[in-house]
Write a protein that holds these residues in place. Structure first.
Motif, mmCIF file in Angstrom:
data_model
loop_
_atom_site.group_PDB
_atom_site.id
_atom_site.type_symbol
_atom_site.label_atom_id
_atom_site.label_comp_id
_atom_site.label_asym_id
_atom_site.label_seq_id
_atom_site.Cartn_x
_atom_site.Cartn_y
_atom_site.Cartn_z
ATOM 1 N N UNK A 208 0.845 -1.190 0.000
ATOM 2 C CA UNK A 208 0.000 0.000 0.000
ATOM 3 C C UNK A 208 0.880 1.239 0.000
ATOM 4 N N UNK A 209 0.243 2.379 -0.244
ATOM 5 C CA UNK A 209 0.957 3.652 -0.152
ATOM 6 C C UNK A 209 1.287 4.303 -1.473
ATOM 7 N N UNK A 210 0.978 3.658 -2.579
ATOM 8 C CA UNK A 210 1.277 4.255 -3.868
ATOM 9 C C UNK A 210 0.352 5.415 -4.182
ATOM 10 N N UNK A 211 0.619 6.057 -5.293
ATOM 11 C CA UNK A 211 -0.220 7.177 -5.711
ATOM 12 C C UNK A 211 0.433 7.968 -6.808
ATOM 13 N N UNK A 212 -0.163 9.116 -7.082
ATOM 14 C CA UNK A 212 0.351 10.040 -8.095
ATOM 15 C C UNK A 212 1.114 11.160 -7.393
ATOM 16 N N UNK A 213 2.327 11.409 -7.838
ATOM 17 C CA UNK A 213 3.159 12.439 -7.219
ATOM 18 C C UNK A 213 3.940 13.167 -8.312
ATOM 19 N N UNK A 214 4.240 14.431 -8.067
ATOM 20 C CA UNK A 214 5.013 15.199 -9.032
ATOM 21 C C UNK A 214 6.497 14.845 -8.927
#
Length: 118
Positions: free
Chosen positions: A7-13
């Protein structure tokens, strides 16, 4: 049944940070060398980092050295991957598994998607 859940993924710049978590079900993570792996679209899965069971020594792929840190939270039976200074080329699905190579019967699960994009 041995199972790890990411877990912990996502969209980041680009330049941003994320912290991934690998939680265990059915066994104690402290007893095993556990690593993070990733697979980008169209590419083979590659090892990112590994933390040993005894002594806690760590290894990192050259591409993430100095930016990623692997650690354990024994109280929560998890292995963490702190990812800083993220780059677009870090975009991939991230998995945790025994390292340096999981056994042939290992079930990889769904992983967690990390997307680095502006």
């Amino acid at each position: 049944q041995l199972q790890l859940v990411e877990s912990g993924g996502g969209l980041v710049q680009p330049g941003g940070s994320l912290r991934l978590s690998c939680a265990a079900s059915g066994f104690t993570l402290d007893h095993y060398a556990i690593g993070w792996f990733r697979q980008a679209p169209g590419k083979e899965r590659e090892g990112v980092s590994c933390i040993r069971s005894s002594g806690g020594s760590t290894d990192y792929a050259d591409s993430v050295k100095g930016r990623f840190t692997i650690s354990r939270d024994s109280a929560k039976n998890t292995v963490l991957l702190q990812m800083n200074s993220l780059k677009p080329e870090d975009t991939a699905v991230y998995y945790c598994a025994p390292c340096p190579e999981p056994p042939p019967w290992w079930y990889w699960g769904q992983g967690t998607q990390v997307t680095v994009s502006s």
